[in-house]
Motif scaffolding. Sequence first.
Motif, mmCIF file in Angstrom:
data_model
loop_
_atom_site.group_PDB
_atom_site.id
_atom_site.type_symbol
_atom_site.label_atom_id
_atom_site.label_comp_id
_atom_site.label_asym_id
_atom_site.label_seq_id
_atom_site.Cartn_x
_atom_site.Cartn_y
_atom_site.Cartn_z
ATOM 1 N N MET A 1 7.798 -3.238 -6.500
ATOM 2 C CA MET A 1 9.137 -3.713 -5.680
ATOM 3 C C MET A 1 10.281 -3.234 -6.917
ATOM 4 O O MET A 1 11.205 -2.994 -6.196
ATOM 5 N N LEU A 2 9.738 -3.633 -7.802
ATOM 6 C CA LEU A 2 11.031 -3.403 -8.624
ATOM 7 C C LEU A 2 11.501 -2.168 -8.930
ATOM 8 O O LEU A 2 12.256 -2.153 -9.435
ATOM 9 N N SER A 3 10.671 -1.667 -9.058
ATOM 10 C CA SER A 3 10.587 -0.187 -9.348
ATOM 11 C C SER A 3 11.579 0.537 -8.452
ATOM 12 O O SER A 3 11.753 1.810 -8.102
ATOM 13 N N GLU A 4 11.789 -0.135 -7.084
ATOM 14 C CA GLU A 4 11.853 0.727 -5.646
ATOM 15 C C GLU A 4 13.466 0.064 -5.059
ATOM 16 O O GLU A 4 14.654 0.631 -5.145
ATOM 17 N N ILE A 5 14.280 -1.053 -5.734
ATOM 18 C CA ILE A 5 15.136 -1.496 -4.744
ATOM 19 C C ILE A 5 16.245 -1.504 -6.215
ATOM 20 O O ILE A 5 16.885 -1.568 -5.685
ATOM 21 N N GLY A 6 15.924 -1.152 -7.714
ATOM 22 C CA GLY A 6 16.119 -1.533 -8.972
ATOM 23 C C GLY A 6 17.495 -2.606 -9.022
ATOM 24 O O GLY A 6 16.933 -3.608 -8.355
ATOM 25 N N SER A 7 18.672 -2.210 -8.303
ATOM 26 C CA SER A 7 19.543 -3.244 -8.573
ATOM 27 C C SER A 7 19.966 -3.476 -7.355
ATOM 28 O O SER A 7 20.812 -4.403 -7.415
ATOM 29 N N SER A 8 19.603 -3.197 -5.651
ATOM 30 C CA SER A 8 20.083 -2.986 -5.005
ATOM 31 C C SER A 8 19.921 -4.299 -3.980
ATOM 32 O O SER A 8 20.710 -5.071 -3.194
ATOM 33 N N SER A 9 19.354 -5.378 -4.322
ATOM 34 C CA SER A 9 18.458 -6.449 -3.561
ATOM 35 C C SER A 9 18.842 -7.655 -4.682
ATOM 36 O O SER A 9 17.652 -7.814 -5.370
ATOM 37 N N PRO A 10 19.844 -8.403 -4.924
ATOM 38 C CA PRO A 10 19.630 -9.513 -5.871
ATOM 39 C C PRO A 10 19.310 -10.802 -6.102
ATOM 40 O O PRO A 10 17.966 -10.924 -6.492
ATOM 41 N N LEU A 11 18.679 -10.799 -4.269
ATOM 42 C CA LEU A 11 17.599 -11.923 -3.513
ATOM 43 C C LEU A 11 16.187 -11.309 -4.622
ATOM 44 O O LEU A 11 15.269 -12.813 -5.051
ATOM 45 N N MET A 12 15.820 -10.616 -3.935
ATOM 46 C CA MET A 12 14.283 -9.944 -4.436
ATOM 47 C C MET A 12 14.337 -9.944 -6.045
ATOM 48 O O MET A 12 13.321 -10.592 -6.689
ATOM 49 N N SER B 1 0.886 -1.273 -0.311
ATOM 50 C CA SER B 1 -0.741 -0.038 0.131
ATOM 51 C C SER B 1 0.569 1.279 0.142
ATOM 52 O O SER B 1 0.646 2.083 -0.653
ATOM 53 N N GLN B 2 2.332 0.966 1.157
ATOM 54 C CA GLN B 2 3.030 2.314 0.724
ATOM 55 C C GLN B 2 4.018 2.197 -0.014
ATOM 56 O O GLN B 2 4.723 3.632 0.008
ATOM 57 N N GLY B 3 4.531 0.821 -0.117
ATOM 58 C CA GLY B 3 6.520 0.780 -1.352
ATOM 59 C C GLY B 3 6.818 0.600 0.269
ATOM 60 O O GLY B 3 7.054 0.099 1.627
ATOM 61 N N TYR B 4 7.391 -0.866 -0.360
ATOM 62 C CA TYR B 4 8.835 -0.859 0.295
ATOM 63 C C TYR B 4 9.593 0.083 0.789
ATOM 64 O O TYR B 4 10.022 -0.182 1.956
ATOM 65 N N ASN B 5 10.136 0.800 0.139
ATOM 66 C CA ASN B 5 11.020 2.375 1.193
ATOM 67 C C ASN B 5 10.497 2.978 1.725
ATOM 68 O O ASN B 5 11.234 3.484 2.645
ATOM 69 N N ASN B 6 8.887 3.377 1.603
ATOM 70 C CA ASN B 6 8.446 3.770 2.553
ATOM 71 C C ASN B 6 8.353 3.107 4.004
ATOM 72 O O ASN B 6 7.334 4.244 4.515
ATOM 73 N N THR B 7 8.463 2.459 4.078
ATOM 74 C CA THR B 7 7.629 1.614 4.917
ATOM 75 C C THR B 7 9.524 1.382 6.316
ATOM 76 O O THR B 7 10.154 0.170 5.775
ATOM 77 N N GLY B 8 9.063 1.370 7.782
ATOM 78 C CA GLY B 8 10.086 1.658 8.032
ATOM 79 C C GLY B 8 9.660 0.537 9.000
ATOM 80 O O GLY B 8 9.069 -0.392 9.050
ATOM 81 N N ILE B 9 10.957 -0.343 9.879
ATOM 82 C CA ILE B 9 10.807 -1.650 10.536
ATOM 83 C C ILE B 9 10.183 -1.185 11.399
ATOM 84 O O ILE B 9 8.750 -1.910 12.538
ATOM 85 N N ASN B 10 10.460 0.316 12.433
ATOM 86 C CA ASN B 10 9.491 0.516 13.111
ATOM 87 C C ASN B 10 8.386 0.640 13.214
ATOM 88 O O ASN B 10 7.151 0.028 14.093
ATOM 89 N N GLN B 11 7.857 1.592 11.365
ATOM 90 C CA GLN B 11 6.418 1.535 11.620
ATOM 91 C C GLN B 11 6.253 -0.279 11.634
ATOM 92 O O GLN B 11 4.991 -0.296 12.430
ATOM 93 N N ILE B 12 6.379 -1.171 10.720
ATOM 94 C CA ILE B 12 6.052 -2.779 10.636
ATOM 95 C C ILE B 12 5.858 -3.327 12.177
ATOM 96 O O ILE B 12 4.567 -3.922 12.776
ATOM 97 N N LEU B 13 6.938 -3.129 12.805
ATOM 98 C CA LEU B 13 6.609 -3.483 14.648
ATOM 99 C C LEU B 13 6.160 -3.065 15.574
ATOM 100 O O LEU B 13 5.290 -3.846 16.001
ATOM 101 N N ALA B 14 5.378 -1.396 15.249
ATOM 102 C CA ALA B 14 4.310 -0.880 15.928
ATOM 103 C C ALA B 14 3.132 -1.534 16.299
ATOM 104 O O ALA B 14 2.355 -1.335 16.273
#
Length: 190
Positions: free
Chosen positions: A107-118, A21-34
């Motif tokens: 996801m691809l539009s956000e990560i580009g080539s920064s995460s080979p596994l994704m 809904s808001q994107g991978y890069n816009n989602t922080g770990i702290n938000q997920i945990l909360a």
Amino acid sequence: MTKKLGPRERILETASRLFHSQGYNNTGINQILAEANVAKASLYQHFGSKDDLGVIYLKQGREEWFAGIEQWTGSKKAPGQKLSACFDFLEYALQKDNYLGCKFINMLSEIGSSSPLMSKEIIEHKGKLRQYMKGFVEKALEGNGDLDIDFVGDSIYLLYEGAIIESKIYRDTWPVKKARKMAEMLLKRV
């Protein structure tokens, strides 16, 4: 009585909703945990890192996508009907997700080539979908030895993928309807 979700499931469910809904890069770990109401240690115990969580999100997304598309195509008999049902499923899925688009493309539009596994998960999903649809084309065109079935299959797959993007842009299913009609015409004319 519904079963209460454990920390791992709550993290994954929350991350999946937020990533889409808001994107991978816009989602922080702290938000997920909360929002999942779990401690930071739970994330690292179950997933290791945000990237690891992203990989699992994509794997789960592929499983859900193919379970859904197979449900729509499974009741159809003829390969052409099964191919049309792929477009019907797409129309349904886009509306259900409020035109957020394809989680793999997003996801691809956000990560580009920064995460080979994704990136690997994204390519695997798209490759599986491409082969899935081409399988119906091959069966629909069996016995037409002079046709380039690979070309027709890829053309229909590209219509499908283009319809996803255009539906997200216009927030409407008209691109899917037109792509389905073009795919059906292509199968009849070859």
